[in-house]
Design an enzyme around this catalytic site. Sequence first.
Site, PDB file in Angstrom:
ATOM      1  N   GLY A  53       0.777  -1.459  -0.018  1.00  0.00           N
ATOM      2  CA  GLY A  53       0.003  -0.017  -0.118  1.00  0.00           C
ATOM      3  C   GLY A  53       0.792   1.302  -0.148  1.00  0.00           C
ATOM      4  O   GLY A  53       1.158   1.825  -0.880  1.00  0.00           O
ATOM      5  N   GLU A 196      -5.222 -10.117 -10.156  1.00  0.00           N
ATOM      6  CA  GLU A 196      -4.365  -8.582 -10.100  1.00  0.00           C
ATOM      7  C   GLU A 196      -4.729  -7.482 -10.759  1.00  0.00           C
ATOM      8  O   GLU A 196      -5.148  -7.783 -11.991  1.00  0.00           O
ATOM      9  CB  GLU A 196      -2.885  -8.837 -10.208  1.00  0.00           C
ATOM     10  CG  GLU A 196      -2.061  -7.422 -10.109  1.00  0.00           C
ATOM     11  CD  GLU A 196      -2.148  -6.825  -8.985  1.00  0.00           C
ATOM     12  OE1 GLU A 196      -2.524  -5.502  -8.845  1.00  0.00           O
ATOM     13  OE2 GLU A 196      -1.866  -7.421  -7.991  1.00  0.00           O
ATOM     14  N   ARG A 201       2.140  -4.962 -12.522  1.00  0.00           N
ATOM     15  CA  ARG A 201       2.761  -5.777 -11.450  1.00  0.00           C
ATOM     16  C   ARG A 201       2.812  -7.085 -11.960  1.00  0.00           C
ATOM     17  O   ARG A 201       3.764  -7.887 -11.628  1.00  0.00           O
ATOM     18  CB  ARG A 201       1.610  -5.843 -10.280  1.00  0.00           C
ATOM     19  CG  ARG A 201       1.760  -4.499  -9.167  1.00  0.00           C
ATOM     20  CD  ARG A 201       0.914  -4.723  -8.111  1.00  0.00           C
ATOM     21  NE  ARG A 201       1.084  -3.556  -7.301  1.00  0.00           N
ATOM     22  CZ  ARG A 201       0.486  -3.402  -6.169  1.00  0.00           C
ATOM     23  NH1 ARG A 201      -0.420  -4.177  -5.671  1.00  0.00           N
ATOM     24  NH2 ARG A 201       0.700  -2.205  -5.461  1.00  0.00           N
ATOM     25  N   ALA A 266      -5.578  -5.490   1.426  1.00  0.00           N
ATOM     26  CA  ALA A 266      -6.985  -5.300   1.935  1.00  0.00           C
ATOM     27  C   ALA A 266      -6.567  -4.453   3.706  1.00  0.00           C
ATOM     28  O   ALA A 266      -7.698  -4.084   4.024  1.00  0.00           O
ATOM     29  CB  ALA A 266      -7.738  -6.546   2.214  1.00  0.00           C
ATOM     30  N   TYR A 273      -6.738  -1.467  -2.016  1.00  0.00           N
ATOM     31  CA  TYR A 273      -7.700  -2.372  -2.682  1.00  0.00           C
ATOM     32  C   TYR A 273      -8.730  -1.654  -3.421  1.00  0.00           C
ATOM     33  O   TYR A 273      -9.173  -0.733  -3.205  1.00  0.00           O
ATOM     34  CB  TYR A 273      -8.604  -2.815  -1.358  1.00  0.00           C
ATOM     35  CG  TYR A 273      -9.275  -4.244  -1.750  1.00  0.00           C
ATOM     36  CD1 TYR A 273      -8.868  -5.416  -1.364  1.00  0.00           C
ATOM     37  CD2 TYR A 273     -10.493  -4.039  -2.249  1.00  0.00           C
ATOM     38  CE1 TYR A 273      -9.621  -6.590  -1.611  1.00  0.00           C
ATOM     39  CE2 TYR A 273     -11.405  -4.939  -2.852  1.00  0.00           C
ATOM     40  CZ  TYR A 273     -10.972  -6.381  -2.575  1.00  0.00           C
ATOM     41  OH  TYR A 273     -11.871  -7.300  -2.806  1.00  0.00           O
ATOM     42  N   LEU A 274      -8.565  -2.001  -4.603  1.00  0.00           N
ATOM     43  CA  LEU A 274      -9.567  -1.494  -5.711  1.00  0.00           C
ATOM     44  C   LEU A 274     -10.802  -1.969  -5.619  1.00  0.00           C
ATOM     45  O   LEU A 274     -11.074  -2.939  -5.989  1.00  0.00           O
ATOM     46  CB  LEU A 274      -8.988  -1.597  -7.183  1.00  0.00           C
ATOM     47  CG  LEU A 274      -9.507  -0.850  -8.261  1.00  0.00           C
ATOM     48  CD1 LEU A 274      -9.329   0.598  -8.334  1.00  0.00           C
ATOM     49  CD2 LEU A 274      -9.295  -1.314  -9.564  1.00  0.00           C
ATOM     50  N   CYS A 410      15.663 -17.779   4.584  1.00  0.00           N
ATOM     51  CA  CYS A 410      16.057 -19.433   5.260  1.00  0.00           C
ATOM     52  C   CYS A 410      15.163 -19.293   6.339  1.00  0.00           C
ATOM     53  O   CYS A 410      15.841 -18.902   7.772  1.00  0.00           O
ATOM     54  CB  CYS A 410      17.334 -19.652   5.146  1.00  0.00           C
ATOM     55  SG  CYS A 410      17.890 -21.296   5.566  1.00  0.00           S
TER      56      CYS A 410
END
EC number: 4.2.1.49
Length: 555
Positions: A53, A196, A201, A266, A273-274, A410
């Site tokens: 975000g 997405e 992206r 979210a 968030y669209l 790791c």
Amino acid sequence: MDKRHDPSRRIIAPHGTQLSCKSWLTEAPMRMLMNNLHPDVAERPEDLVVYGGIGRAARDWDCYDKIIEVLQRLEDDETLLVQSGKPVGVFRTHADAPRVLIANSNLVPHWANWEHFNELDKLGLAMYGQMTAGSWIYIGTQGIVQGTYETFVSVAKQHFEGISKGKWILTGGLGGMGGAQTLAGTMAGFSVLACEVDETRIDFRLRTRYVDKKATSLDEALAMIEEANQAGKPVSVGLLANAADVFAELVKRGVTPDVVTDQTSAHDPLNGYLPQGWTMAEAAAMRKTDEAGVVKAAKASMAVQVQAMLDLQTAGAATLDYGNNIRQMAFEMGVENAFDFPGFVPAYIRPLFCEGIGPFRWVALSGDPEDIYKTDAKVKELIPDNPHLHNWLDMARERIAFQGLPARICWVGLKDRARLALAFNEMVKKGELSAPVVIGRDHLDSGSVASPNRETESMLDGSDAVSDWPLLNALLNTASGATWVSLHHGGGVGMGFSQHSGVVIVCDGTDAAAKRVGRVLWNDPATGVMRHADAGYEIAKNCAKEQGLDLPMQE
């Protein structure tokens, strides 16, 4: 003019052994801050946004420049204080004290909400640090790949008798965190369909080999998944679509994935968030004129998506929340049973936390990938009897593209972190590595976070919301001699829902570093074992006994 936006900036951390600062103890935080903003690492480097975000590395470009300037003049007995991305003071301490102490996004609890934070953010008085964005130890999407891989392996064991072949995962989000899901899923043997809304992206994940294919329609994506499953070879597909639309459409069609989760942003309904039916340009414009309307629309779409996740769970899908607080957002919009599917930590990861096992990571300050490959070999040498770990390291080398400075994640625990770090320090001392390495971790770790909707969900003793633990973790790491320590609020799940701490230490090959490393990388995971033993987990109690921890109330 927005002091946080400068499209002319292109930040690349120095490589090699020539110092810009007075020692490696200050060169390391400088390089790691710069690495967070590398164009192959950060999501929007021109805005100082690293991931999640609006998770930033510095409050604005003036603050960034001043941090770099101060680090370049900082002495090895001084400590820089950074308040929400702004350098506010330099104080005389001592050589074993942290060179940088960071506090990001922290608010008094009554005011710890997005509305108040956003007002402060607009006034230039605060910065959202997410977890590793504002603490300068983000290593790109690799940073969450192994944790996601471990989760999906556990899903296969619990739900499919360990068999993932021919099965597929439905998810949303291909940002800095969500982008790990596609690669981790295929590594674990699943096919993955990831929704997405931002095509750039998807294209970035294709370039960096985290996604195999791109689709622009649901039918096309499902055909790709079906073809791969028929062939017995997992595939990852980035679908250009809104997750809420796709999840609901699959319910309508009666198509049930084997696994359902989500990693959209979210946690931040304003910026992350669209809403359904909106374009990205429309959302950007609306954020300037009607923030409340954007938040309401985004949360309404989240409610649609979560209801679809619940319906898919009822239809037989193994459904889990992957820590972005989407259940909470849907609950606030009237989805009363939003929490009927579990979070990934209590369902799959907590036994690891009980032994202090978590996302140990290190970065080659040299910029030379060979330094990482040599440390990979050292890990295998020191932990010879863990084929699962060896398999991870082999897959990581083969399939994970480095972003910015070469790095490795790791998952190891209390019994291994300090001895691995000491071995790395010895490699630097002997010249086996071309420059020092830094060792850090995600704030998502066993003793460093309080987050009732994620890492500390459903604790055995009901202590989900007790945030003394990350505070104690940060204090102990400071006292132990970490190179920089951070204390944040709101990472992962958003304002008001988490507090967490981060730690980074430099292995520069000196004897002094060995002493600091030995303390920090024992004490840090030990606080996780302590926290879980205190909550009543037998695995943690046994680990504490085996490792000789002094826990007075456990005697």
